[in-house]
Design a protein around this motif. Structure first.
Motif, PDB file in Angstrom:
ATOM      1  N   ASN A   9      80.265  57.789  68.320  1.00 33.79           N
ATOM      2  CA  ASN A   9      81.114  58.520  69.250  1.00 33.79           C
ATOM      3  C   ASN A   9      80.264  59.136  70.352  1.00 33.79           C
ATOM      4  O   ASN A   9      80.710  59.290  71.489  1.00 33.79           O
ATOM      5  CB  ASN A   9      81.893  59.609  68.511  1.00 33.79           C
ATOM      6  CG  ASN A   9      82.944  59.026  67.585  1.00 33.79           C
ATOM      7  OD1 ASN A   9      83.501  57.968  67.852  1.00 33.79           O
ATOM      8  ND2 ASN A   9      83.198  59.714  66.478  1.00 33.79           N
ATOM      9  N   TYR A  10      79.058  59.484  69.952  1.00 31.47           N
ATOM     10  CA  TYR A  10      78.075  59.973  70.909  1.00 31.47           C
ATOM     11  C   TYR A  10      76.744  59.290  70.629  1.00 31.47           C
ATOM     12  O   TYR A  10      76.365  59.088  69.469  1.00 31.47           O
ATOM     13  CB  TYR A  10      77.898  61.493  70.810  1.00 31.47           C
ATOM     14  CG  TYR A  10      79.125  62.263  71.242  1.00 31.47           C
ATOM     15  CD1 TYR A  10      79.328  62.583  72.583  1.00 31.47           C
ATOM     16  CD2 TYR A  10      80.069  62.672  70.305  1.00 31.47           C
ATOM     17  CE1 TYR A  10      80.459  63.290  72.981  1.00 31.47           C
ATOM     18  CE2 TYR A  10      81.201  63.373  70.694  1.00 31.47           C
ATOM     19  CZ  TYR A  10      81.392  63.673  72.033  1.00 31.47           C
ATOM     20  OH  TYR A  10      82.510  64.368  72.425  1.00 31.47           O
ATOM     21  N   LEU A  11      76.066  58.950  71.696  1.00 26.90           N
ATOM     22  CA  LEU A  11      74.714  58.421  71.604  1.00 26.90           C
ATOM     23  C   LEU A  11      73.739  59.465  72.111  1.00 26.90           C
ATOM     24  O   LEU A  11      74.090  60.321  72.936  1.00 26.90           O
ATOM     25  CB  LEU A  11      74.578  57.143  72.437  1.00 26.90           C
ATOM     26  CG  LEU A  11      75.336  55.918  71.935  1.00 26.90           C
ATOM     27  CD1 LEU A  11      75.443  54.870  73.031  1.00 26.90           C
ATOM     28  CD2 LEU A  11      74.648  55.335  70.701  1.00 26.90           C
ATOM     29  N   THR A  12      72.502  59.401  71.630  1.00 30.21           N
ATOM     30  CA  THR A  12      71.494  60.349  72.070  1.00 30.21           C
ATOM     31  C   THR A  12      70.129  59.689  72.104  1.00 30.21           C
ATOM     32  O   THR A  12      69.870  58.739  71.358  1.00 30.21           O
ATOM     33  CB  THR A  12      71.448  61.585  71.143  1.00 30.21           C
ATOM     34  OG1 THR A  12      70.461  62.498  71.628  1.00 30.21           O
ATOM     35  CG2 THR A  12      71.091  61.197  69.715  1.00 30.21           C
ATOM     36  N   SER A  13      69.285  60.207  72.970  1.00 29.45           N
ATOM     37  CA  SER A  13      67.868  59.833  72.973  1.00 29.45           C
ATOM     38  C   SER A  13      67.017  61.035  72.599  1.00 29.45           C
ATOM     39  O   SER A  13      65.797  61.001  72.758  1.00 29.45           O
ATOM     40  CB  SER A  13      67.452  59.313  74.352  1.00 29.45           C
ATOM     41  OG  SER A  13      67.583  60.347  75.323  1.00 29.45           O
ATOM     42  N   PHE A  14      67.689  62.066  72.103  1.00 28.94           N
ATOM     43  CA  PHE A  14      67.018  63.327  71.770  1.00 28.94           C
ATOM     44  C   PHE A  14      66.201  63.840  72.958  1.00 28.94           C
ATOM     45  O   PHE A  14      65.040  64.242  72.824  1.00 28.94           O
ATOM     46  CB  PHE A  14      66.165  63.179  70.508  1.00 28.94           C
ATOM     47  CG  PHE A  14      66.983  62.934  69.269  1.00 28.94           C
ATOM     48  CD1 PHE A  14      67.714  63.955  68.683  1.00 28.94           C
ATOM     49  CD2 PHE A  14      67.056  61.667  68.711  1.00 28.94           C
ATOM     50  CE1 PHE A  14      68.485  63.737  67.545  1.00 28.94           C
ATOM     51  CE2 PHE A  14      67.817  61.430  67.571  1.00 28.94           C
ATOM     52  CZ  PHE A  14      68.549  62.468  66.999  1.00 28.94           C
ATOM     53  N   GLU A  15      66.866  63.805  74.102  1.00 30.35           N
ATOM     54  CA  GLU A  15      66.337  64.364  75.358  1.00 30.35           C
ATOM     55  C   GLU A  15      65.112  63.615  75.893  1.00 30.35           C
ATOM     56  O   GLU A  15      64.396  64.135  76.750  1.00 30.35           O
ATOM     57  CB  GLU A  15      65.997  65.863  75.187  1.00 30.35           C
ATOM     58  CG  GLU A  15      67.148  66.719  74.703  1.00 30.35           C
ATOM     59  CD  GLU A  15      68.323  66.682  75.676  1.00 30.35           C
ATOM     60  OE1 GLU A  15      68.097  66.629  76.897  1.00 30.35           O
ATOM     61  OE2 GLU A  15      69.479  66.698  75.203  1.00 30.35           O
ATOM     62  N   LYS A  16      64.881  62.411  75.426  1.00 21.15           N
ATOM     63  CA  LYS A  16      63.768  61.605  75.942  1.00 21.15           C
ATOM     64  C   LYS A  16      64.323  60.530  76.880  1.00 21.15           C
ATOM     65  O   LYS A  16      65.470  60.088  76.730  1.00 21.15           O
ATOM     66  CB  LYS A  16      63.000  60.961  74.788  1.00 21.15           C
ATOM     67  CG  LYS A  16      62.297  61.969  73.894  1.00 21.15           C
ATOM     68  CD  LYS A  16      61.541  61.272  72.767  1.00 21.15           C
ATOM     69  CE  LYS A  16      60.850  62.295  71.863  1.00 21.15           C
ATOM     70  NZ  LYS A  16      60.127  61.638  70.755  1.00 21.15           N
ATOM     71  N   PRO A  17      63.519  60.089  77.840  1.00 21.46           N
ATOM     72  CA  PRO A  17      64.007  59.061  78.764  1.00 21.46           C
ATOM     73  C   PRO A  17      64.226  57.722  78.069  1.00 21.46           C
ATOM     74  O   PRO A  17      63.530  57.383  77.106  1.00 21.46           O
ATOM     75  CB  PRO A  17      62.883  58.959  79.805  1.00 21.46           C
ATOM     76  CG  PRO A  17      61.660  59.471  79.108  1.00 21.46           C
ATOM     77  CD  PRO A  17      62.149  60.536  78.163  1.00 21.46           C
ATOM     78  N   LEU A  18      65.193  56.956  78.564  1.00 23.95           N
ATOM     79  CA  LEU A  18      65.463  55.620  78.047  1.00 23.95           C
ATOM     80  C   LEU A  18      64.678  54.609  78.881  1.00 23.95           C
ATOM     81  O   LEU A  18      64.960  54.421  80.073  1.00 23.95           O
ATOM     82  CB  LEU A  18      66.961  55.317  78.117  1.00 23.95           C
ATOM     83  CG  LEU A  18      67.858  56.165  77.201  1.00 23.95           C
ATOM     84  CD1 LEU A  18      69.328  55.953  77.550  1.00 23.95           C
ATOM     85  CD2 LEU A  18      67.610  55.825  75.746  1.00 23.95           C
ATOM     86  N   THR A  19      63.715  53.967  78.263  1.00 28.43           N
ATOM     87  CA  THR A  19      62.816  53.068  78.999  1.00 28.43           C
ATOM     88  C   THR A  19      62.846  51.634  78.474  1.00 28.43           C
ATOM     89  O   THR A  19      62.133  50.777  79.006  1.00 28.43           O
ATOM     90  CB  THR A  19      61.366  53.575  78.906  1.00 28.43           C
ATOM     91  OG1 THR A  19      60.932  53.515  77.540  1.00 28.43           O
ATOM     92  CG2 THR A  19      61.248  55.008  79.416  1.00 28.43           C
ATOM     93  N   LEU A  20      63.637  51.359  77.447  1.00 28.13           N
ATOM     94  CA  LEU A  20      63.554  50.076  76.760  1.00 28.13           C
ATOM     95  C   LEU A  20      64.679  49.105  77.116  1.00 28.13           C
ATOM     96  O   LEU A  20      64.785  48.036  76.523  1.00 28.13           O
ATOM     97  CB  LEU A  20      63.535  50.301  75.241  1.00 28.13           C
ATOM     98  CG  LEU A  20      62.341  51.103  74.699  1.00 28.13           C
ATOM     99  CD1 LEU A  20      62.482  51.323  73.203  1.00 28.13           C
ATOM    100  CD2 LEU A  20      61.037  50.395  75.016  1.00 28.13           C
ATOM    101  N   PHE A  21      65.521  49.464  78.092  1.00 26.37           N
ATOM    102  CA  PHE A  21      66.586  48.557  78.504  1.00 26.37           C
ATOM    103  C   PHE A  21      66.090  47.638  79.615  1.00 26.37           C
ATOM    104  O   PHE A  21      65.335  48.047  80.507  1.00 26.37           O
ATOM    105  CB  PHE A  21      67.806  49.344  78.988  1.00 26.37           C
ATOM    106  CG  PHE A  21      68.624  49.909  77.865  1.00 26.37           C
ATOM    107  CD1 PHE A  21      69.641  49.157  77.286  1.00 26.37           C
ATOM    108  CD2 PHE A  21      68.382  51.184  77.378  1.00 26.37           C
ATOM    109  CE1 PHE A  21      70.403  49.670  76.248  1.00 26.37           C
ATOM    110  CE2 PHE A  21      69.135  51.704  76.339  1.00 26.37           C
ATOM    111  CZ  PHE A  21      70.142  50.939  75.767  1.00 26.37           C
ATOM    112  N   GLU A  22      66.541  46.392  79.546  1.00 28.46           N
ATOM    113  CA  GLU A  22      66.262  45.399  80.579  1.00 28.46           C
ATOM    114  C   GLU A  22      67.572  44.741  80.983  1.00 28.46           C
ATOM    115  O   GLU A  22      68.504  44.647  80.170  1.00 28.46           O
ATOM    116  CB  GLU A  22      65.301  44.325  80.065  1.00 28.46           C
ATOM    117  CG  GLU A  22      63.940  44.856  79.630  1.00 28.46           C
ATOM    118  CD  GLU A  22      63.099  43.760  78.984  1.00 28.46           C
ATOM    119  OE1 GLU A  22      62.171  43.260  79.642  1.00 28.46           O
ATOM    120  OE2 GLU A  22      63.409  43.399  77.829  1.00 28.46           O
ATOM    121  N   ILE A  23      67.630  44.266  82.217  1.00 29.03           N
ATOM    122  CA  ILE A  23      68.868  43.665  82.723  1.00 29.03           C
ATOM    123  C   ILE A  23      68.531  42.409  83.516  1.00 29.03           C
ATOM    124  O   ILE A  23      67.474  42.319  84.148  1.00 29.03           O
ATOM    125  CB  ILE A  23      69.644  44.696  83.579  1.00 29.03           C
ATOM    126  CG1 ILE A  23      71.084  44.255  83.819  1.00 29.03           C
ATOM    127  CG2 ILE A  23      68.916  45.007  84.875  1.00 29.03           C
ATOM    128  CD1 ILE A  23      71.975  45.364  84.390  1.00 29.03           C
TER     129      ILE A  23
END
Length: 466
Positions: free
Chosen positions: A388-402
């Motif tokens: 219902n909610y996602l979190t990165s625990f306040e860290k940046p998301l760097t692992l997505f690619e498109i």
């Protein structure tokens, strides 16, 4: 005098041969599955009658051995409790003591399952504290001795032990902490049977008939001159699983796959077949089967074999009934496949067992699971199950690619919005596919509020992995 000695020898030999023999998994300190039709079996003189008396109800069961001396009896076990005695009598009395009734789990796989609390070339995180607090007469431990054969065996080496600092030290760190969690939460006896060998492929743990549909897997006709027979197809199933098939259990935990990482497509086919065959041979229906996804490791391999094997394991969740996967995306080590923190995967397996198998409310056990992708302009929105909610625990998301239709992936900006991730890159005007953590070594960034990390995943199915 010689005649008298001969008669005495024959009488002695008869006494020894008549005495009931039990497999090693049936012995002092064992745990029998509660409220089950548990099987007890063994060997006696041919056609001998064997009486079995259980102290929890003082009932005697009688069975006659076949001509070869094999016998088996089914008996009803009560609710969890003990200690009890079980007596076997075919004219000579054999008694096993300190028997508990509770929950029994088989724990199998390769080195990350086998690795003991004392560690090996790598240490186990917090091992000494775990060992110091390991004394627990309600937790029983059995390790199957290593055995590789081409024919199914009826017995194995090993013995049941109460959990103490001494016995826990040499026991599987992962299995121990799984069992410890179950015992403390359920407040019943727990028995753990570990059958594992490091450096082994899944084919070693599969029965011969289950491999009939895989002509690419060659079952050897002889292992007489083989230095490492345990690495060959069927050998560990025959030597270390077959002897357990009659023993009633609650379920399985499994940690294996590293040795199959360079054949992820084949692994994706073998794994469900192995699980189905084990269940069929245990004859207890669709027993729970919870497994650990291999952890991120290494960075030199450019074939993406690691994420592809993780993908095969992730897909298995939708193929194998009554199963669950524990993600280890946040505990792997780049330069050591035997990572130190075995507490996290042990507890995540425990969440599955406690929440799904035992039905305890309030325990989260499902990690976020990719559901769908929606394209709007240059943005891709990803939706997930179990979040219902996602979190990165306040860290940046760097692992997505498109990537667009050219199939070239670029690092992407990713933003969380409730249970969704919005992904974009200035280099991709019309997105087609998104990948997350699809590399050999990464450290997880995407979690749900239960603190469970999403597996690496991709929205495409392109064969050309770049």
């Amino acid at each position: 005098m010689k005649l008298a000695l001969s008669i005495l020898f024959l009488l002695f030999a008869h006494t020894v041969s008549a005495r009931v023999k039990l497999p090693s998994v049936i012995g002092n300190n064992m745990v029998l599955q509660q409220q089950s039709q548990a099987k007890l079996w063994g060997w006696a003189k041919g056609n001998a009658q064997v009486g079995i008396t259980t102290s929890w109800n003082n009932k005697e069961y009688k069975v006659r051995a076949d001509a070869a001396g094999n016998w088996m009896v089914k008996l009803v076990t009560p609710v969890a409790g003990g200690p009890y005695q079980i007596a076997f009598n075919d004219g000579d009395l054999v008694t096993i003591n300190n028997v508990l009734i509770g929950e029994v789990w088989v724990c199998s796989g390769q080195s990350n399952m086998e690795m003991p609390l004392r560690g090996n070339s790598s240490p186990i995180l917090n091992a000494n504290d775990i060992i110091v607090n390991a004394d627990n007469p309600q937790l029983r431990l059995f390790t199957v001795g290593r055995a590789a054969t081409l024919s199914p065996q009826t017995d194995c080496k090993g013995q049941w032990n109460e959990s103490t600092s001494e016995t826990a030290r040499d026991f599987s760190a992962l299995a121990f902490q799984f069992g410890e969690m179950l015992q403390k939460k359920l407040r019943v006896p727990v028995g753990l049977i570990v059958s594992s060998v490091g450096g082994t492929m899944i084919e070693s743990w599969m029965g011969k008939s289950s491999l009939d549909g895989f002509p690419e897997v060659k079952v050897p006709v002889s292992i007489d001159t083989v230095k490492q027979p345990y690495k060959l197809p069927t050998t560990l199933f025959n030597g270390m699983i077959a002897p357990l098939l009659n023993f009633d259990i609650k379920g399985f935990i499994w940690y294996q796959g590293e040795s199959n990482r360079h054949e992820p497509q084949l692994y994706g086919k073998l794994f469900p077949v192995m699980v189905a065959d084990w269940r069929r041979q245990w004859q207890q229906g669709e027993l729970p089967f919870y497994f650990v996804q291999i952890a991120p490791y290494g960075s030199a391999d450019k074939s993406r074999s690691g994420p592809l094997l993780r993908e095969a394991q992730l897909k298995a969740m939708s193929i194998i009934p009554n199963c669950g996967m524990a993600s280890t995306m946040d505990v792997g080590m780049e330069k050591n496949i035997h990572y130190m923190n075995k507490t996290i995967p042990a507890h995540r397996l425990g969440y599955w067992a406690l929440g799904k198998t035992y039905g305890i409310k309030g325990i989260g056990y499902n990690a976020p699971l990719y559901k769908s992708i929606t394209i709007d302009g240059n943005k891709a929105t990803l939706s997930f199950y179990f979040a219902n909610y996602l979190t990165s625990f306040e860290k940046p998301l760097t692992l997505f690619e498109i990537a667009g239709k050219d199939k070239i992936f670029y690092p992407a900006k990713a933003v969380l919005k409730g249970g969704q991730v919005i992904v974009e890159s200035g280099q991709v005007k019309v997105p087609v596919a998104v990948r997350y953590a699809f590399k050999e070594f990464v450290v997880a960034e995407l979690y749900n509020n239960d603190g469970l990390p999403a597996s690496s995943f991709r929205t495409d199915n392109w064969d050309d992995i770049r």
